[in-house]
Design a protein around this motif. Structure first.
Motif, mmCIF file in Angstrom:
data_model
loop_
_atom_site.group_PDB
_atom_site.id
_atom_site.type_symbol
_atom_site.label_atom_id
_atom_site.label_comp_id
_atom_site.label_asym_id
_atom_site.label_seq_id
_atom_site.Cartn_x
_atom_site.Cartn_y
_atom_site.Cartn_z
ATOM 1 N N PHE A 257 2.284 -22.529 51.348
ATOM 2 C CA PHE A 257 1.010 -22.123 51.918
ATOM 3 C C PHE A 257 1.162 -22.095 53.440
ATOM 4 O O PHE A 257 1.507 -23.097 54.046
ATOM 5 N N GLY A 258 0.896 -20.932 54.035
ATOM 6 C CA GLY A 258 1.080 -20.773 55.480
ATOM 7 C C GLY A 258 2.471 -20.275 55.799
ATOM 8 O O GLY A 258 3.123 -20.780 56.713
ATOM 9 N N GLY A 259 2.923 -19.267 55.053
ATOM 10 C CA GLY A 259 4.308 -18.812 55.185
ATOM 11 C C GLY A 259 4.570 -17.758 56.241
ATOM 12 O O GLY A 259 5.710 -17.306 56.373
ATOM 13 N N THR A 260 3.551 -17.360 57.008
ATOM 14 C CA THR A 260 3.778 -16.326 58.024
ATOM 15 C C THR A 260 3.800 -16.859 59.440
ATOM 16 O O THR A 260 4.127 -16.128 60.367
ATOM 17 N N LYS A 261 3.438 -18.136 59.620
ATOM 18 C CA LYS A 261 3.390 -18.692 60.969
ATOM 19 C C LYS A 261 3.994 -20.093 61.004
ATOM 20 O O LYS A 261 4.035 -20.790 59.999
ATOM 21 N N GLY A 262 4.413 -20.481 62.208
ATOM 22 C CA GLY A 262 4.818 -21.857 62.453
ATOM 23 C C GLY A 262 5.887 -22.396 61.525
ATOM 24 O O GLY A 262 6.821 -21.689 61.128
ATOM 25 N N ILE A 263 5.745 -23.661 61.161
ATOM 26 C CA ILE A 263 6.731 -24.337 60.321
ATOM 27 C C ILE A 263 6.867 -23.652 58.962
ATOM 28 O O ILE A 263 7.971 -23.519 58.430
ATOM 29 N N GLY A 264 5.750 -23.185 58.401
ATOM 30 C CA GLY A 264 5.809 -22.500 57.109
ATOM 31 C C GLY A 264 6.718 -21.291 57.150
ATOM 32 O O GLY A 264 7.520 -21.066 56.233
ATOM 33 N N ALA A 265 6.607 -20.492 58.214
ATOM 34 C CA ALA A 265 7.457 -19.308 58.365
ATOM 35 C C ALA A 265 8.923 -19.700 58.532
ATOM 36 O O ALA A 265 9.825 -19.023 58.012
ATOM 37 N N LEU A 266 9.172 -20.796 59.239
ATOM 38 C CA LEU A 266 10.554 -21.240 59.451
ATOM 39 C C LEU A 266 11.164 -21.788 58.165
ATOM 40 O O LEU A 266 12.361 -21.617 57.920
ATOM 41 N N ILE A 267 10.354 -22.454 57.337
ATOM 42 C CA ILE A 267 10.843 -22.921 56.036
ATOM 43 C C ILE A 267 11.202 -21.714 55.167
ATOM 44 O O ILE A 267 12.257 -21.679 54.517
#
Length: 234
Positions: free
Chosen positions: A9-19
């Motif tokens: 959840f939150g895969g386009t920005k910040g830590i989520g995108a980096l994961i």
């Protein structure tokens, strides 16, 4: 070898995108990235981008229907969600407190219960991105309270997740710097604010996000997870 399903959840920005970026290079993982909006980018073979606004019931309903229809079982669920609202707060604003509690606590609880009820989990690791503001309290009160409640949800439910052969874990995320990050943009647009923040950080140096990603990768790849543990990488 069967791929492990990773839900972010939150895969386009910040830590989520980096994961997502990190594990998109590992073909042993199938990634399902959830965001309010989907940006056009080069498609990855093992990444499915799904649009969902967690504050809208119908949007969440469609996501749940998709999961049930595809009969998906997730090995790891990552909640990289938090505070995307630009508001100033001195006295606690009950409107924003309710909003942030819904995002950081109520929605994850309801969604976890949905996955568990419908058996869409498999010795799963439930991982929450927390905030280092829980240590220094230098943030909006509504945000701190909502993330603090999430932390105690992790502590209080660890015994239950162990009973169902799963783990629930938190990772404290502080400010970090890389091209395109929040503080990278602030550095360009408000250097005074950037320098003021830098003075509050250990050794006056913004950490690279890789320090957090290494810890998260360790949790995801661990055989059993780290049930009830709160990681503080910095």
């Amino acid at each position: 070898m069967q791929k492990k399903n990773l839900l972010i959840f939150g895969g386009t920005k910040g830590i989520g995108a980096l994961i997502k970026k990190k594990f998109s290079k590992n073909k042993n993982y199938q990634i399902y990235s959830i965001s309010r909006s989907i940006k056009k980018r080069r498609a990855e073979d093992n990444v499915v981008e799904l649009k969902c606004n967690i504050l809208e019931k119908n949007s969440v309903k469609k996501l749940k229907e998709y999961i049930l229809k595809k009969d998906l079982t997730f090995d790891t669920i990552v909640y990289s969600i938090g505070d995307h609202f630009d508001f100033k707060e001195t006295a606690i604003n009950s409107k924003y407190l309710d909003l942030l509690l819904n995002i950081n606590l109520k929605f994850p609880i309801q969604f976890n219960n949905f996955l568990i009820k419908n058996k869409n989990f498999n010795k799963s690791k439930f991982i929450f991105m927390l905030t280092d503001a829980l240590k220094h309290l230098n943030a909006k009160s509504s945000y701190i309270i909502s993330k603090g409640a999430c932390r105690y949800y992790i502590n209080a439910q660890a015994y239950y997740f162990k009973k169902i052969n799963c783990s629930i874990t938190g990772v404290m995320i502080g400010p970090y710097l890389y091209s395109g990050s929040v503080w990278h943009n602030i550095k360009k647009n408000d250097i005074a604010r950037f320098e003021k923040k830098k003075k509050t950080i250990k050794n006056n140096i913004f950490p690279k996000p890789n320090k957090y990603i290494k810890v998260i990768e360790k949790i995801i790849k661990s055989p059993k997870g780290y049930n009830g543990k709160i990681f503080n990488p910095i």
